[in-house]
Design an enzyme around this catalytic site. Sequence first.
Site, short mmCIF file in Angstrom:
data_model
loop_
_atom_site.label_atom_id
_atom_site.label_comp_id
_atom_site.label_asym_id
_atom_site.label_seq_id
_atom_site.Cartn_x
_atom_site.Cartn_y
_atom_site.Cartn_z
CE1 TYR A 97 14.32 33.17 17.83
CE2 TYR A 97 14.85 35.54 18.01
CZ TYR A 97 14.24 34.42 18.36
OH TYR A 97 13.12 34.35 19.29
CG ASP A 106 17.70 36.96 20.02
OD1 ASP A 106 18.48 35.91 20.60
OD2 ASP A 106 16.97 37.71 20.42
CG HIS A 109 19.71 37.34 25.63
ND1 HIS A 109 19.40 36.15 24.96
CD2 HIS A 109 18.49 37.90 24.92
CE1 HIS A 109 18.63 36.05 24.13
NE2 HIS A 109 18.06 37.25 24.01
CG ASP A 131 15.75 32.44 25.01
OD1 ASP A 131 15.80 32.41 26.28
OD2 ASP A 131 14.79 32.49 24.74
NE ARG A 154 10.79 29.62 21.12
CZ ARG A 154 9.60 30.31 20.90
NH1 ARG A 154 8.73 29.48 20.65
NH2 ARG A 154 9.44 31.58 21.14
CB ILE A 203 15.18 23.96 28.43
CG1 ILE A 203 14.62 24.82 29.80
CG2 ILE A 203 15.85 22.75 28.98
CD1 ILE A 203 13.81 24.03 30.80
N GLY A 204 15.18 24.24 25.53
CA GLY A 204 15.49 23.48 24.00
C GLY A 204 16.64 24.02 23.26
CD1 TRP A 205 15.49 29.11 22.56
CD2 TRP A 205 16.25 28.33 20.70
NE1 TRP A 205 14.74 29.62 21.86
CE2 TRP A 205 15.00 29.28 20.65
CE3 TRP A 205 16.52 27.72 19.60
CZ2 TRP A 205 14.71 29.50 19.34
CZ3 TRP A 205 16.20 28.00 18.31
CH2 TRP A 205 15.02 28.61 18.39
CB THR A 209 8.57 34.06 25.74
OG1 THR A 209 7.31 33.55 24.79
CG2 THR A 209 8.00 34.46 26.97
#
Length: 382
Positions: free
Chosen positions: A55, A102, A146, A157, A227, A229-231, A346
Amino acid sequence: MSSSISRRAFGRLAVLTGGALAATGAAAATDWSKAVVDSTIARNPDPKSLGGWGYTQGLFLYATYLVYQRLRTPSYLAYIKKWVDYSVDANGHINDPFNSLDAMQAGNLLLILHQETGDARYRTAAQQIRTRVTSYPRTSDGAMWHSTSFTQQLWCDGLYMAQPFIARYGQRYNDQTFCFQEATHNLTTYFGHLTSSTGLLFHAYSSDGRASWANATTHTSPYFWARAIGWVALAHFDVLDVLPAADSRRAALIKNVQQLVNAFVKYQDPATGRWFQIVDKGSDPNNWTETSASSMYTYAISRAVRAGYVPATLQSAAQKGYAGVLAKVTLGSDGRTNIADICPGTAVTNSLSGYYSRPRTANDQHGLGTFLLMNEELTRPS
């Protein structure tokens, strides 16, 4: 809008680097997307050195494609194709079981290359991922795990890794009924499990509560990792771009975007314009501002303003975020860009120190890709 933002950001950057960037000329003439792509390709002339199917590579190369669409530089598309062709054989097969979300993200490049080249191998490879989606394990309420290695776990993520590909595949190949429902259901189901009163999202959720980090009552992990949350924000925009304007499922996704953007503005660091590794703990001296998430949040605010989802007044937060991210960009003695303070991949943890102690790397592909997404958004013509 774009030129004025660039001038302010460039001026701040020149100050922070002792004026070293002044020799590059006026900010309006500096194409930071081109500079980052060119620098990365110069460091990795053979895209195989970016790493195998994954990814982070898919993110950087997808963002590179956005730059290609603007500049039409043939070598950029050739670079993307060469990387993909290391994994897609002559029969259109990828040697991957796709047991993790991923592994699906780079499938976006297959859709791009099929459209750009007409080579049926890329559609065949995309179909391999689509077929796996049907059999992929889910929670009892239909959300994709996931990974098969993380039984019953939903990580923020994962939404970006699979749902945009699924939605785009449906749009491209007349598979809208399944794909649009799958993408929107995952977005709303994940969001419902991970949301909090702060407006931010917990990093992960354990459906069966068995994960070591899971709260006994809520089954969520304890912290708001930037990050992750950004995804989620990026995935929402990508799926909204595909859904028809009259689709009734858009309303819930837009509401989620509004919640996230308002939270991003609330927790923006007033001193730097960036966002912290653990978003709501900016006063903790062990915390630090992370560049890839800051790029994501800047992008998300600007996109939401442009789409009319949030008030135009919030664009000032995006402008401040943009300047803050550019302050992490320097030019080396070789003339190539360097982007600092990027957290590598992470895992979910119940330890603050587990997030704070992550390396602060330069030029990690998480940061390169998200920088390009942000820069293409913030410098687009008004």
